[in-house]
Write an enzyme that holds these catalytic residues in place. Sequence first.
Site, PDB file in Angstrom:
ATOM      1  N   HIS A  83       1.009  -1.303  -0.238  1.00 23.91           N
ATOM      2  CA  HIS A  83      -0.164   0.191  -0.164  1.00 23.91           C
ATOM      3  C   HIS A  83       0.961   1.224   0.103  1.00 23.91           C
ATOM      4  CE1 HIS A  83      -3.158   2.785   1.027  1.00 23.91           C
ATOM      5  NE2 HIS A  83      -4.027   1.767   0.847  1.00 23.91           N
ATOM      6  N   TYR A 213      -8.165  10.407   4.273  1.00 20.98           N
ATOM      7  CA  TYR A 213      -8.439  11.201   5.385  1.00 20.98           C
ATOM      8  C   TYR A 213      -9.112  12.437   4.950  1.00 20.98           C
ATOM      9  CZ  TYR A 213      -4.048   8.939   7.029  1.00 20.98           C
ATOM     10  OH  TYR A 213      -3.198   7.746   7.736  1.00 20.98           O
ATOM     11  N   PRO A 305      -3.852   6.486  17.432  1.00 18.67           N
ATOM     12  CA  PRO A 305      -3.871   5.785  16.326  1.00 18.67           C
ATOM     13  C   PRO A 305      -3.703   6.451  15.050  1.00 18.67           C
ATOM     14  CG  PRO A 305      -6.045   5.727  17.215  1.00 18.67           C
ATOM     15  CD  PRO A 305      -5.387   6.503  18.098  1.00 18.67           C
ATOM     16  N   LYS A 309       1.223   3.736  14.215  1.00 17.51           N
ATOM     17  CA  LYS A 309       2.593   3.698  14.757  1.00 17.51           C
ATOM     18  C   LYS A 309       2.677   2.553  15.731  1.00 17.51           C
ATOM     19  CE  LYS A 309       4.577   6.771  12.353  1.00 17.51           C
ATOM     20  NZ  LYS A 309       4.998   6.216  10.740  1.00 17.51           N
ATOM     21  N   TYR A 400       5.676   9.007   7.564  1.00 19.78           N
ATOM     22  CA  TYR A 400       4.429   8.234   7.756  1.00 19.78           C
ATOM     23  C   TYR A 400       4.757   6.750   7.669  1.00 19.78           C
ATOM     24  CZ  TYR A 400      -0.487   7.208   5.954  1.00 19.78           C
ATOM     25  OH  TYR A 400      -1.611   6.747   5.829  1.00 19.78           O
TER      26      TYR A 400
END
Length: 403
Positions: A83, A213, A305, A309, A400
Site C-alpha cells: 500500500h 483522511y 492511532p 505506529k 508516515y
Amino acid sequence: MTVSQRVGSGDETADVVILGAGPAGLVLGNLLQASGVDCLVVERADAAQVRTRARAGFLAANTVRILDRHGLAEGLHRRGREHSACEFRTQDGRFRLDYGSLGRGERHTVYPQQELVTDLLTHYQGAGGRISFRTEAVAVVGADGSRPEVTVRDPDGRPSRLHARYVAGCDGRHGAARRSLPPGAVRRHHLDHGLSWLGLLAQAPPSLDAVGYAVHPDGFAGHMARTPEVTRYYLQYQRGQAADAWSEQRIWDELALRMGAAEYGALHRGPIVQRTVVDLESDVLEPLRYGSLLLAGDAAALLSPSAAKGANLAVLEAEILAGALVDDLAHGDARGLERYSAQCLPYIWRAQEFSQWMLRLLHGPSGPDAESLFHNALRRARLESLRTSRSQQDWFAEHYVGV
Ligand code: APR
C-alpha cells in the site's frame, strides 16, 4: 537455567516470563525461543480471541524487514498487500500523495494484526514455545531484585507464581506490568488529546485505493483498507458517547458526508461488524525498565492511532529487547539491557511527534471564536503546504512509513 521446571504446586520457572501475546510479546517470544532462551508467555485471553482480535493493519517497511530477518514474514508476504497512497479530502478539494514514490520510497504492507498474531503464535508454538492462555498476570513482585516473580490466576481462578530472571511487560496499557511499577519508579509523560474516534470495521470492500483522511467541519473521518472484503473506518465522535449511539444508517450517512461521497464517489456500504470508541490519548513511560521488569509495546508507550505506529513500534522494541536479553542470558553481557530504554525512546518520541502532527492536521476546534478560526486557518495552511511542497511531501512520506 535454560530448562523449564515446575517448582511447587502450580508454580513454574522460566528465564523470561512474557506478559501478553500481542505483537510485542509474540515477536519477543519467537526471537528468544529461536536463540534457545527459556521463556513462557502468559496471556489473559483464550487462543481463539488472540487469533481473531481485529486491531491495526499497516506494517511499515522496517517492520517487514524485522519480521523477514527472523523468518516470521512468510504469511504477510503471501497474503498482505502493498500500500503506498493516501488521499486527503477537505472543503478545498482533494489531493493524493503517492508516498511510495516520495521520501525514502517505502511502502506499507496491509496485513490485519490478527493474522500477524496468528502467524507469530503458530511459529512460536511450532518451535516448542510455551504459552499459558486464559492466565491473567496479577502482579510482578520483586522486580527491584534479580529474582522477580509474577503472580497469576490460572483458568480456574487459582493463584500461582511464576519465577523468572526477567519479566517482559508486553501486556498493554492496562496490564499487570504497568500496575506493578511502584510510585515514582518511572516517569509517565501523558497527553489526553480530548478527542474521541468511533472505530468501525465494515464487512465491505474498500471504497478507495488509498488511505482516506477527510477533514470536515463535522469532524474527521478516516478510511483504511484491511482486506478485499473488510474496511476500517473512523469517525470523530463526541467524547463520552456510547459506541452504539448511532444507527448503521447514520454512521454511513456521516461517513459519506465527511468523505465527500457525493462528489468523489459512493462508499461501499456493508454491515458494521465491530465498533469501538477510542479516546485519543498518548503516553510514554521513562525509563522502559524497572530492575528486572522491561516494558515493550503499549505497556511502554501508548500512541494515538492517527499514524498507525503502535504495532510497528511494538515489533521494533521486541527485537531490540530480545537481542539484549539473549546477550545477557546466553553470554553474560548486560550492556544491551542497560541501553534498552535509551535505545528505544528516540524511536518512540519521533513516532509520538509525527502522530501528534497528524492529529493536528486532521482535527481542529469546532467553535466560531477567534482562536478556533485561527487554528483552523493554520490547519488549512498546513494541508496546502502538504499539497504543494515537494520537500514537505518527502518529509511526510519518510515519517508516515518510517518507524
Ligand atoms: N495478564 C495477561 N495478559 C494480559 C494482561 C494480563 N494482566 N493484560 C493484558 N494482557 C494481554 C492482552 O490480552 C493482549 O493479548 O496482553 C496482550 C497485549 O497485546 P496488545 O494490546 O496487542 O499490545 P502490544 O503487543 O503492545 O501491541 C501494540 O498493537 O494493535 C496495536 O495499536 C495496538 O499499539 C498497539 C500495538
